[in-house]
Write an enzyme that holds these catalytic residues in place. Structure first.
Site, PDB file in Angstrom:
ATOM      1  N   HIS A   1      -3.593  -5.562   1.156  1.00  0.00           N
ATOM      2  CA  HIS A   1      -2.914  -5.748   2.447  1.00  0.00           C
ATOM      3  C   HIS A   1      -2.858  -7.221   2.830  1.00  0.00           C
ATOM      4  O   HIS A   1      -3.776  -7.711   3.497  1.00  0.00           O
ATOM      5  CB  HIS A   1      -3.677  -4.996   3.541  1.00  0.00           C
ATOM      6  CG  HIS A   1      -3.474  -3.530   3.513  1.00  0.00           C
ATOM      7  ND1 HIS A   1      -2.393  -2.913   4.107  1.00  0.00           N
ATOM      8  CD2 HIS A   1      -4.213  -2.533   2.973  1.00  0.00           C
ATOM      9  CE1 HIS A   1      -2.468  -1.604   3.927  1.00  0.00           C
ATOM     10  NE2 HIS A   1      -3.569  -1.346   3.237  1.00  0.00           N
TER      11      HIS A   1
ATOM     12  N   GLU B   1      -1.142  -8.570   5.108  1.00  0.00           N
ATOM     13  CA  GLU B   1      -1.012  -8.738   6.567  1.00  0.00           C
ATOM     14  C   GLU B   1      -2.364  -8.703   7.261  1.00  0.00           C
ATOM     15  O   GLU B   1      -2.483  -9.109   8.413  1.00  0.00           O
ATOM     16  CB  GLU B   1      -0.056  -7.678   7.139  1.00  0.00           C
ATOM     17  CG  GLU B   1      -0.638  -6.294   7.361  1.00  0.00           C
ATOM     18  CD  GLU B   1      -0.785  -5.458   6.091  1.00  0.00           C
ATOM     19  OE1 GLU B   1      -0.603  -6.000   4.976  1.00  0.00           O
ATOM     20  OE2 GLU B   1      -1.105  -4.254   6.206  1.00  0.00           O
TER      21      GLU B   1
ATOM     22  N   CYS C   1       0.839  -1.201   0.000  1.00  0.00           N
ATOM     23  CA  CYS C   1       0.000   0.000   0.000  1.00  0.00           C
ATOM     24  C   CYS C   1       0.873   1.250   0.000  1.00  0.00           C
ATOM     25  O   CYS C   1       1.516   1.552  -0.987  1.00  0.00           O
ATOM     26  CB  CYS C   1      -0.964  -0.052   1.194  1.00  0.00           C
ATOM     27  SG  CYS C   1      -2.353   1.072   1.015  1.00  0.00           S
TER      28      CYS C   1
END
Ligand SMILES: Nc1ncnc2c1ncn2[C@@H]1O[C@H](COP(=O)(O)OP(=O)(O)O)[C@@H](O)[C@H]1O
Ligand SMILES: [Mg+2]
Lengths: 752, 233, 79, 79
Positions: free
Chosen positions: B202, B204, B85
């Site tokens: 994302h 994560e 990002c």
């Protein structure tokens, strides 16, 4: 520099009443100077002193076995969640600033509530927001102004929350003409901390240095607190300096730096600078500490030149904190704030004479006993004038409309329609803890550091409150608790935001009092203490007062990850059950408002015992692993709840149900009544019998009404049957707000 | 294996990245933006967030932070660099990846789960996935519209540097499911040497079934596999 | 010394903000508006009159204030 | 006809963007830079030469392109 002489006109211009001025003379034993007058005016403004509401607020239950810090003691209450962990949460309004500058008004509201939370030593982990606007459907200048406000507020909340990295995981948005020109922007934030991390906003330790940290002071929002304490008029638009600009980047640094500093042993007290900025933080910390504080304004970091003591003290520049540091540990502050590239300055010292003493280059600019300034402001009992409760609805005056069309209409009504246009703009997944994203009954968040699962919701049906403030407020609490129960949570505590009109109008004050008492009853019934909140009065636009809106934010705990439950159907073949009655109360319903244009009738009755029995039964079912989905009936009644269970999930799915309604009851009443304490659940078919017998054991009414599956929603009652294609229901509901905001025409009704 | 998560002022996914790596058994450290050395790491993560407030342009100011000089050097030496990002935006601004990321076509910040297709499993970040695999990942950005000139695009495609594209649930790249207007649905690219990888989604936030998806693990597991380390979890 | 910098999206790069403003303006009743492009305007105050200021400002514009991949800039100096 | 509109934050209003850019510029070695303010620049192309265009553009600037509460605008017309 010459300062204005204190004249009756100047006193009046500061919003200080003659009696209040007498009180000032008594406290000081002399006339105030100009700066002191300014200080009193903000500290004793409605916004800071709660002078017209404080006596009412004392009616809230604030104690309980889980309460670690009580409402009012500090910036936010603190609640134990077990294993040495606790949470601090609160809600706050930024209504008037948002009316003038929606983006910055809403953004700085978010910034303010976040500071309130980390001031307590807590790491903020999620936010919510509760919003009210005028209508966004249709055409014309007013509608466009409402859209601009709505778009600006949402973008402002997104801007601040997304940048600072705190997920916005829930909230509510309603549209009603009463909010035209006076939108409501209530923002909620929750933080997590260990018991021993609770920080205090008190100036303790004589001789301890006082530090100013964070953004430089400018002439921002001069006297914003006073501004929040007046009616909104067209002239307010010219109140330019009242608007502040937020800097979420600075706040992110401030948040990290403060938490880092709090983790050391250097801090004796900490307080954010919110309304009334430096003034409020100095006198409140001194008052809480039973001490005095002396500061020199020459040392305060400033953004502009030539600022007077009056301007510096009353400035509402954002992203600033006051920290009382333990003597000898100053280096700690320096090191951390330099690391984070933030301004800081030692501006004063804690002393023992109980005075708030402000110097400018050594010369005394203001000298006021701190405690009387902070605590002995005026308190009023305003006159209350009851508004007669509405007549029960005479059904004969309500033509029975086409129920098939009505469901489409209700689902497309922006107050009921999907809020994805809103929450897609909010980062609701940062911190990697969002277990139930916006779109279900309550948001569910995994607090990884504490290994706890929290559920949170905001609720208030202001239409109910406008017709029957007490019952409306009772329902707001019950609905919040119901939303938590539907998510598998047991409620812990409540924060509230009381949004009302001008309290000097007896009817408005009566609404405030009734709502407070209603909320208090609800909190007692559910055992949820109030941890804090906010009062916003003077919410009036040229058309009159807003509907009374006592917004409730409720937080609950989910014991185990397998208890997390969402509102939408999961699988074809599952049995659908209704907990509670089929219901009959059509008064004050959303159907009546949206389809018939009538805000009237008796508000549904809230029976807390019945409500609690249902929550208890639902939770028992959830704990037994029997429940696949649970959704409460609120605006739009049973039909809307059932439709939402079909369309609110990632995959849409149909359902077929048959309601055992009285033969004589009209279909619109059966489908759209808003009788309380009703929950639609789905369970494995094979377990339906077990569920029913468990309900029976507990004496909770419940019946199997149908089955999940197919591509249509089919409802039968009293010999009539209706069917809606799921894809059409979804289309009307999902895209409604976006269509309004892009000025696209509403979808046509699908032909039957 | 040793990993670094860079912390810029305004980074806000640093803790989430750190947690995922830790749970995979990686020895992971935060590295402050004022550091001038980032030696000794096998993987450097530039996390999401709003570095320096993302004022001016996303990533524009971060690119000049002291640590970025060291990241550029590490990249030249072949260290694996993962930009997520805002990290992707920084890599583009720093010239470690071609092209740029501009305002979403809708002008709105968009946060949602969506699907991306793995276009190349021939990177250290995607080797554990099949070519064409569809992953369910969240995005959360206001400026994720990838743009590049014709020539850059041609060479990205020719060299199989496009690693991820937005797609629908059946894996078809369709402008209707492109959330931000990115050219050719590009969601992630790598450099010619394939050791620097930037992606808008994302991963994560998608390493735990409790929060909706585990598909993001594949990126971290690929790195572990590439480095020949067994994952702990 | 004062510098003014205008940074505009390159013609070849799409400018969704410009499109949105154009649509809003047309909606507002000015249908004669054919196109809008939105960029940035920066006012920079500089102490002194260093001889190399202009060269350094150009460097700044190229490196930091604009991204040459997507933007063009225009620098004006007022002494 | 062409119009150029500059929208800047009012002098007394905080400009976090400007502050961030100033800090970055100073960091970049230009310590002589004392302040930066960042605003918007819009280029508007208009068909025809309507007599009331200027008045309407001012209205537009006030109502839509800027928020007078926190911003000032400057309109220049090129015929
Ligand atoms: N302003 C908002 N911000 C974030 N989420 C929102 C907002 N408004 C509504 N939502 C989400 O949309 C869903 C539906 O909201 P609402 O209709 O108010 O639910 P309910 O009637 O169950 O209280 C909820 O998950 C809520 O959190
Ligand atoms: Mg609900």
């Amino acid at each position: 520099m010459s300062t204005p002489a204190i004249t009756p006109e100047l006193i009046a211009k500061h919003g200080i009443l003659p009696d209040e001025y007498e009180r000032i003379l008594r406290i000081l034993g002399r006339e105030p100077n100009y700066t002191e007058l300014g200080i009193f005016s903000v500290m004793w403004s409605e916004h800071c002193s709660y002078k017209n509401s404080r006596k009412e607020l004392r009616k809230f239950p604030t104690d309980g076995p889980t309460v670690l810090v009580k409402a009012g003691e500090e910036n936010a209450g603190v609640i134990d969640i077990g294993d040495g962990w606790s949470i601090a949460f609160k809600m706050e309004s930024h209504n008037h600033p948002s009316a003038i500058e929606p983006f910055q008004g809403a953004a700085t509201g978010v910034g303010g509530i976040i500071r309130d939370i980390f001031t307590m030593g807590a790491r903020p982990v999620f936010s919510m927001n509760s919003l009210r606007f005028g209508s966004i459907h249709g055409e014309g200048e007013r509608v466009e102004a409402n859209r601009r406000l709505f778009a600006g507020v949402v973008a402002g909340i997104a801007h601040y929350g997304n940048c600072i990295g705190i997920p916005t995981i829930g909230g509510e948005v309603y549209f009603d003409d009463s909010y035209e020109g006076n939108p409501l922007v209530n923002v909620f934030c929750l933080g997590v901390l260990k018991h021993e991390q609770i920080a205090r906003g008190a100036a303790r330790g004589i001789g301890n240095p006082v530090f100013y940290v964070g953004a430089e002071t400018g002439r921002d929002g001069l006297a914003g607190a006073a501004f929040a304490s007046r009616d909104l008029t067209d002239e307010s638009k010219l109140d330019r300096p009242a608007v502040q600009v937020g800097d979420p980047f600075r706040e992110k640094l401030l948040l990290e730096a403060c938490l880092e500093l709090l983790a050391t042993d250097a801090v004796a007290g900490i307080q954010d600078m919110g309304a009334a900025g430096l003034t409020c933080s100095t006198c409140e910390t001194a008052s809480r500490g039973g001490t005095g504080v002396e500061i020199d304004l020459a040392l305060v970091p400033k953004r502009e030149t030539g600022m007077t003591p009056y301007e510096i003290l009353l400035s509402e520049s954002q992203e600033r904190m006051l920290i009382i540091v333990k003597k000898g540990q100053e280096a700690c502050v320096r090191e951390i704030f330099e690391k984070w590239d933030l301004p800081y300055a030692e501006v004063g010292v804690v002393n023992d004479d109980g005075m708030m003493r402000v110097r400018n280059q050594g010369e005394i600019a203001a000298e006021i006993p701190a405690r009387p300034l902070a605590e002995d402001g005026p308190l009023y009992d305003r006159e209350a004038q009851a508004k007669p409760l509405p007549e029960p609805l005479d059904l004969a005056t309500v033509p029975e409309s086409d129920c098939r069309a009505a469901l489409f209409q209700l689902l497309a009504h922006p107050s009921i329609a999907s809020k994805n246009w809103v929450y897609r703009q909010y980062d609701h997944m940062v911190r990697a803890g969002t277990m139930v994203r916006p779109g279900s009954d309550a948001a569910v968040f995994l607090v990884r550091e504490a290994n706890k699962i929290l559920a949170a919701t905001t609720d208030c049906n202001a239409l109910y409150c406008s017709l029957n403030p007490r019952e409306g407020a009772r329902i707001a609490i019950a609905e919040a608790a119901r939303n938590l129960a539907c998510s598998g949570a047991v409620p812990l505590a409540v924060t509230d935001n009381l949004n009302f009109g001008n309290p000097y109008k007896p009817e408005n004050f009566w609404q405030l009092r009734e709502c407070v008492e209603g909320l208090a009853e609800g909190c007692r019934a559910f055992g949820t203490p109030v941890t804090g909140g906010n009062v916003s009065l003077y919410n009036e636009s040229p058309n009159g007062a807003i509907d009374p809106t006592p917004t409730v934010g409720m937080v609950g705990l989910i014991a185990d990850e397998c208890h997390v439950t969402t509102s939408y159907f999961k699988q074809a073949g599952d049995a659908i059950l209704l907990l509670g009655e089929v219901g009959h109360e059509l008064g004050a319903s959303h159907y009546l408002k949206a389809v018939h244009g009538r805000k009237e009738g008796a508000v549904p009755v809230m029976d807390f015992d019945r409500e609690k029995a249902i929550h208890g039964a639902l939770l028992a079912l959830i704990h037994a692993g029997l429940v696949k989905s649970a959704h409460d009936c609120s605006e739009g009644g049973f039909a809307v709840a059932l439709a939402e269970s079909c369309i609110a999930g990632d995959a849409q799915i149909g359902a077929e149900v048959e309601l055992a309604a009285e033969k004589s009851q009209r279909l619109d009443v059966t489908l759209f009544n808003e009788t309380q304490s009703r929950i639609v659940i789905s369970v494995d078919t094979g377990k339906a019998a077990a569920v029913l017998s468990l309900l029976k054991e507990r004496g909770v009414p419940g019946q199997r009404i149908g089955t999940v599956g197919g591509t249509e929603l089919k409802i039968g009652a009293a010999g009539k049957r209706l069917a809606w294609p799921i894809a059409d229901l979804h289309a009307h509901w999902y895209g409604s707000i976006e269509r309004a905001m892009t000025d696209s025409p509403p979808l046509a009704l699908p032909v039957a | 294996m040793k990993a670094a998560v860079i912390r810029f002022p305004g980074s806000n996914c640093d803790q989430d990245c750190h947690l995922v790596l830790r749970e995979l058994g990686v020895d992971v450290e935060y590295v402050w933006h004022k550091e001038e050395y980032v030696a000794g790491y096998d993987l450097i993560v530039l996390p999401g967030g709003f570095s320096y407030g993302d004022y001016l342009r996303c990533g524009a100011i971060a690119r000049f932070s002291p640590v970025m000089k060291a990241v550029v050097e590490a990249a030249a030496k072949g260290t694996l660099i993962l930009g997520i990002c805002n990290g992707f935006q920084i890599l583009c601004e720093a010239g470690l990846l071609p092209g740029a990321l501009i305002r979403n076509r809708s002008l709105h910040f968009i946060c949602e789960f969506l699907n991306v297709r793995v276009e190349s499993s021939a990177t250290a970040f995607t080797n554990a996935a099949q070519n064409g695999a569809v992953l369910n990942l969240p995005i959360a950005h206001g400026e994720g519209c990838y743009v590049a000139d014709e020539e850059t695009l041609r060479s990205l495609n020719a060299n199989r540097q496009v690693v991820l594209r937005y797609c629908n649930a059946s894996g078809i790249v369709d402008p209707a499911t492109d959330p931000n207007g990115s050219v050719e649905g590009i969601a992630g690219i790598c450099n010619l040497e394939r050791n620097v990888f930037g992606m808008m989604p994302h991963p994560e936030r998608a390493c735990d079934a409790r929060i909706g998806s585990r598909d993001g693990r594949i990126f971290f597991e690929s790195v572990l596999a590439h480095l020949g380390v067994q994952s702990a979890a | 010394m004062k510098a003014k910098v205008i940074v505009m999206p390159k013609q070849s790069v799409l400018d969704p903000q410009g499109v949105a403003v154009r649509d809003a303006v047309q909606h507002h009743g000015m249908s004669a508006v054919k196109s809008v492009r939105v960029g940035k305007f920066m006012e920079i105050e500089i102490d002194g009159e260093a001889a190399d200021a202009e060269a350094r400002l150009h460097e700044l514009c190229r490196d930091l204030l604009s991204n040459p991949v997507i933007e063009d800039y225009e620098l004006t100096l007022e002494r």
